[in-house]
Scaffold this motif. Sequence first.
Motif, PDB file in Angstrom:
ATOM      1  N   MET A   1       0.963  -1.110  -0.062  1.00 51.75           N
ATOM      2  CA  MET A   1       0.024   0.095   0.113  1.00 51.75           C
ATOM      3  C   MET A   1       1.079   1.289   0.013  1.00 51.75           C
ATOM      4  SD  MET A   1      -2.872   1.141   0.748  1.00 51.75           S
ATOM      5  CE  MET A   1      -3.364   3.106   0.789  1.00 51.75           C
ATOM      6  N   SER A   2       0.424   2.243  -0.868  1.00 51.72           N
ATOM      7  CA  SER A   2       1.276   3.560  -0.857  1.00 51.72           C
ATOM      8  C   SER A   2       0.583   4.460  -0.517  1.00 51.72           C
ATOM      9  CB  SER A   2       1.821   3.755  -2.120  1.00 51.72           C
ATOM     10  OG  SER A   2       0.947   4.026  -3.149  1.00 51.72           O
ATOM     11  N   GLU A   3       1.080   5.364  -0.113  1.00 44.81           N
ATOM     12  CA  GLU A   3       0.535   6.691   0.409  1.00 44.81           C
ATOM     13  C   GLU A   3      -0.259   7.373  -0.654  1.00 44.81           C
ATOM     14  OE1 GLU A   3       1.485  10.703   2.977  1.00 44.81           O
ATOM     15  OE2 GLU A   3       3.033   9.721   1.593  1.00 44.81           O
ATOM     16  N   HIS A   4      -1.543   8.040  -0.033  1.00 49.45           N
ATOM     17  CA  HIS A   4      -2.121   8.726  -1.242  1.00 49.45           C
ATOM     18  C   HIS A   4      -2.805  10.058  -0.593  1.00 49.45           C
ATOM     19  CE1 HIS A   4      -3.070   4.376  -2.151  1.00 49.45           C
ATOM     20  NE2 HIS A   4      -2.350   4.651  -3.151  1.00 49.45           N
ATOM     21  N   GLY A   5      -2.641  11.122  -1.168  1.00 51.27           N
ATOM     22  CA  GLY A   5      -2.602  12.293  -0.606  1.00 51.27           C
ATOM     23  C   GLY A   5      -3.572  13.221  -0.900  1.00 51.27           C
ATOM     24  N   THR A   6      -3.840  14.099  -0.119  1.00 47.38           N
ATOM     25  CA  THR A   6      -4.526  15.353  -0.117  1.00 47.38           C
ATOM     26  C   THR A   6      -3.586  16.740  -0.107  1.00 47.38           C
ATOM     27  OG1 THR A   6      -6.500  16.872   0.420  1.00 47.38           O
ATOM     28  CG2 THR A   6      -5.472  15.246   2.101  1.00 47.38           C
ATOM     29  N   ALA A   7      -3.707  17.672  -0.747  1.00 46.82           N
ATOM     30  CA  ALA A   7      -2.895  18.786  -0.740  1.00 46.82           C
ATOM     31  C   ALA A   7      -3.600  19.941  -0.001  1.00 46.82           C
ATOM     32  CB  ALA A   7      -2.204  19.156  -2.040  1.00 46.82           C
ATOM     33  N   LEU A   8      -4.569  19.604   0.991  1.00 43.12           N
ATOM     34  CA  LEU A   8      -5.041  20.490   1.752  1.00 43.12           C
ATOM     35  C   LEU A   8      -3.931  21.736   2.078  1.00 43.12           C
ATOM     36  CD1 LEU A   8      -7.417  21.974   3.183  1.00 43.12           C
ATOM     37  CD2 LEU A   8      -7.319  20.449   5.058  1.00 43.12           C
ATOM     38  N   GLY A   9      -4.310  22.835   2.048  1.00 40.20           N
ATOM     39  CA  GLY A   9      -3.205  23.993   2.509  1.00 40.20           C
ATOM     40  C   GLY A   9      -3.375  25.380   2.068  1.00 40.20           C
ATOM     41  N   ALA A  83     -16.738  23.171  -7.677  1.00 39.82           N
ATOM     42  CA  ALA A  83     -15.499  22.470  -8.056  1.00 39.82           C
ATOM     43  C   ALA A  83     -14.764  21.925  -6.985  1.00 39.82           C
ATOM     44  CB  ALA A  83     -14.829  23.217  -9.071  1.00 39.82           C
ATOM     45  N   GLY A  84     -14.539  22.875  -5.763  1.00 46.55           N
ATOM     46  CA  GLY A  84     -13.563  22.302  -4.756  1.00 46.55           C
ATOM     47  C   GLY A  84     -14.574  21.275  -3.896  1.00 46.55           C
ATOM     48  N   ALA A  85     -15.797  21.214  -3.708  1.00 43.13           N
ATOM     49  CA  ALA A  85     -16.350  20.156  -3.138  1.00 43.13           C
ATOM     50  C   ALA A  85     -16.557  18.812  -4.004  1.00 43.13           C
ATOM     51  CB  ALA A  85     -17.969  20.810  -2.881  1.00 43.13           C
ATOM     52  N   ALA A  86     -16.724  18.919  -5.298  1.00 42.86           N
ATOM     53  CA  ALA A  86     -16.503  17.635  -6.212  1.00 42.86           C
ATOM     54  C   ALA A  86     -15.281  17.138  -5.964  1.00 42.86           C
ATOM     55  CB  ALA A  86     -17.118  18.320  -7.689  1.00 42.86           C
ATOM     56  N   CYS A  87     -14.460  17.913  -6.261  1.00 46.95           N
ATOM     57  CA  CYS A  87     -13.000  17.228  -6.109  1.00 46.95           C
ATOM     58  C   CYS A  87     -12.858  16.704  -5.032  1.00 46.95           C
ATOM     59  CB  CYS A  87     -11.799  18.415  -6.405  1.00 46.95           C
ATOM     60  SG  CYS A  87     -10.291  17.654  -6.714  1.00 46.95           S
ATOM     61  N   SER A  88     -13.368  16.955  -3.824  1.00 45.31           N
ATOM     62  CA  SER A  88     -13.156  16.347  -2.443  1.00 45.31           C
ATOM     63  C   SER A  88     -14.016  15.105  -2.436  1.00 45.31           C
ATOM     64  CB  SER A  88     -13.707  17.417  -1.384  1.00 45.31           C
ATOM     65  OG  SER A  88     -12.979  18.309  -1.120  1.00 45.31           O
ATOM     66  N   ARG A  89     -15.287  15.238  -2.881  1.00 42.79           N
ATOM     67  CA  ARG A  89     -16.088  14.014  -3.186  1.00 42.79           C
ATOM     68  C   ARG A  89     -15.326  12.931  -4.183  1.00 42.79           C
ATOM     69  NH1 ARG A  89     -19.642  11.569  -0.578  1.00 42.79           N
ATOM     70  NH2 ARG A  89     -20.620  13.484  -0.118  1.00 42.79           N
ATOM     71  N   GLY A  90     -14.724  13.205  -5.151  1.00 43.46           N
ATOM     72  CA  GLY A  90     -13.807  12.257  -5.893  1.00 43.46           C
ATOM     73  C   GLY A  90     -12.993  11.688  -5.042  1.00 43.46           C
ATOM     74  N   PHE A  91     -12.127  12.601  -4.160  1.00 39.05           N
ATOM     75  CA  PHE A  91     -10.982  11.786  -3.379  1.00 39.05           C
ATOM     76  C   PHE A  91     -11.443  10.955  -2.303  1.00 39.05           C
ATOM     77  CE2 PHE A  91      -7.485  12.569  -0.133  1.00 39.05           C
ATOM     78  CZ  PHE A  91      -6.756  11.762  -0.835  1.00 39.05           C
ATOM     79  N   LEU A  92     -12.655  11.302  -1.609  1.00 38.20           N
ATOM     80  CA  LEU A  92     -13.317  10.685  -0.666  1.00 38.20           C
ATOM     81  C   LEU A  92     -13.636   9.117  -1.157  1.00 38.20           C
ATOM     82  CD1 LEU A  92     -13.869  10.074   2.241  1.00 38.20           C
ATOM     83  CD2 LEU A  92     -16.233  11.202   1.729  1.00 38.20           C
ATOM     84  N   ALA A  93     -14.306   9.185  -2.273  1.00 35.99           N
ATOM     85  CA  ALA A  93     -14.668   7.989  -2.844  1.00 35.99           C
ATOM     86  C   ALA A  93     -13.387   7.191  -3.527  1.00 35.99           C
ATOM     87  CB  ALA A  93     -15.551   8.506  -4.303  1.00 35.99           C
TER      88      ALA A  93
END
Length: 262
Positions: A1-9, A83-93
């Motif tokens: 398993m590799s790390e998969h990231g979010t770039a919140l900042g 767009a931001g919310a949709a991008c977060s939705r895609g990442f959570l999925a």
Amino acid sequence: MSEHGTALGGSNKTDAVWRLRSRGCWQEAAELLRPTAETDPSAALDRAELLIEQCMFTAAHWEQAEQALRLAEAGAATADQRAGAACSRGFLAYVASVLGPRDRLDEAQAALGRTSALLPPDAPGRPLLDFRRGLVAENLLHDRTAAWIAYRRAHEGAGRIGDELLRSYTWRHLASLSLAAGETERAREGFRASLTIREELGFTVGVAPALAALAEVSEAAEAVRLRAEAARLVQALGGVPVWLARRLNPVPAPAAPPDGRA
């Protein structure tokens, strides 16, 4: 398993939120954003991203992230916010597909597709979208060529907008693809760059995965040292990322009782 990231900042994050987040204290960081998240769509999205990142590192707390994201989706009024919310939705999925109880590939692809439709080509949110599309391509669709293209776009875009945390992720994933292609020197360069950025930013919770990745392309003695350092850091942070903790400290098989019974 590799790390998969979010770039919140970004510049709108308080120092306190960053300090908590960087130590893996996502709940506490999210609480700091709670008072404004009910009325401020940007704060709601930031809070959702924190809790999705918590899911990524802990493989837990799914419902809390879902609730926070639904709040952000409900409050989104502008195209950028949607767009931001949709991008977060895609990442959570995506994260749920990799670490959670079921496959949500269709949801991830649909949400990231909506994000793309809402974002202009030069929008600041494009690099993060490209990175997340790369994750889906690499780990759910198993298309390394598409992943490489998406990661390169994300890497270059993150450089243009000055998002060093995102670049730490793109360095790592490009390096992983290089290693899979047998390009060890290129992989070593990328893993080392990722580690350096995380150490300089103080993104403590992300340092152990970077150490473990660099160990994969290091000489035996150095690899042992790097893995030991990663294991100590994971332990100090309470066992996160959980998938790395399992790899660095595998649970031993139960010893047989003295009389030989299982």
